[in-house]
Design a protein around this motif. Structure first.
Motif: not given
Length: 224
Positions: A212-224
């Motif tokens: 697992i090389k890592g996260t490119i994108y992680f976002y929660t604010d727009d999906l509340k």
């Protein structure tokens, strides 16, 4: 020959049809990939015109820009985004009567709405394939699991979480697959809005945690 008045009326009706398409807007996307494939993932919300999860396989029409972009991305986890001209997202649906074949966009290192820097302005993005097109439900819903779709089928692959609950999170990761690894979706236990650990993802993939090389994108604010 069609009378001028009739032609004008037809044009007005055509314009009205596009104007009333609730999916019309500026559809920002996360951009990822490398030499084996270039992908764009729409940044969704739970309201129109952005209430669809869409993943595209694309290329840049200008060959030199396309090659340079793929070298710079190359499976890395630095965030790139697409800031496109406005269009109807419905034109990417499998049954679209007038499919969207290409669009103009700025290609941005970082988030285009959060201080990102444009690297390639007004590029023509060609849509090669629609990998995912899913309408999101605005209903509050809890889920005990998180399902990730695998993008790519070679050594360099990506995982994109299917948005299936509310609240939820948008998550794209880079990972290295073992030779002959399956390309099926994977499922992990979901714990609120926390990112799964590399160990949890690796277990679901039947591989090592360091794949697992890592996260490119992680976002929660727009999906509340």
């Amino acid at each position: 020959m069609m009378k001028a008045s009739t032609l004008f009326a037809a044009l007005l009706l055509s314009g009205a049809a596009f104007a009333t398409d609730v999916t019309y807007g500026e559809h920002g996307m996360a951009l990822f990939g490398g030499k084996d494939g270039l992908y764009a993932s729409h940044l969704p919300m739970f309201h129109a015109p952005h209430d669809y999860q869409v993943i595209l396989q694309v290329h840049v029409a200008d060959a030199a820009t396309d090659a340079a972009l793929r070298r710079r991305l190359d499976g890395k986890t630095a965030l790139w985004t697409v800031a496109p001209e406005k269009f109807e997202l419905s034109r990417l649906a499998p049954q679209a009567s007038t499919p969207l074949k290409q669009f103009k966009a700025d290609l941005v290192l970082g988030h285009f709405e959060q201080g990102g820097k444009t690297q390639y302005a007004a590029s023509t993005i060609v849509v090669d394939k629609v990998i995912m097109y899913r309408k999101l439900s605005p209903e509050q819903r809890a889920s005990g699991t998180a399902t990730y779709t695998q993008i790519g089928n070679g050594k360099q692959r990506y995982l994109v979480k299917q948005i299936d609950s509310r609240p939820d999170y948008d998550h794209i990761l880079s990972y290295r697959a073992a030779p002959g690894a399956a390309t099926d979706d994977i499922t992990v236990i979901k714990q609120d809005l926390r990112q799964p650990s590399p160990a949890e993802l690796a277990t679901a993939l039947h591989t090592r945690s360091d794949a697992i090389k890592g996260t490119i994108y992680f976002y929660t604010d727009d999906l509340k």
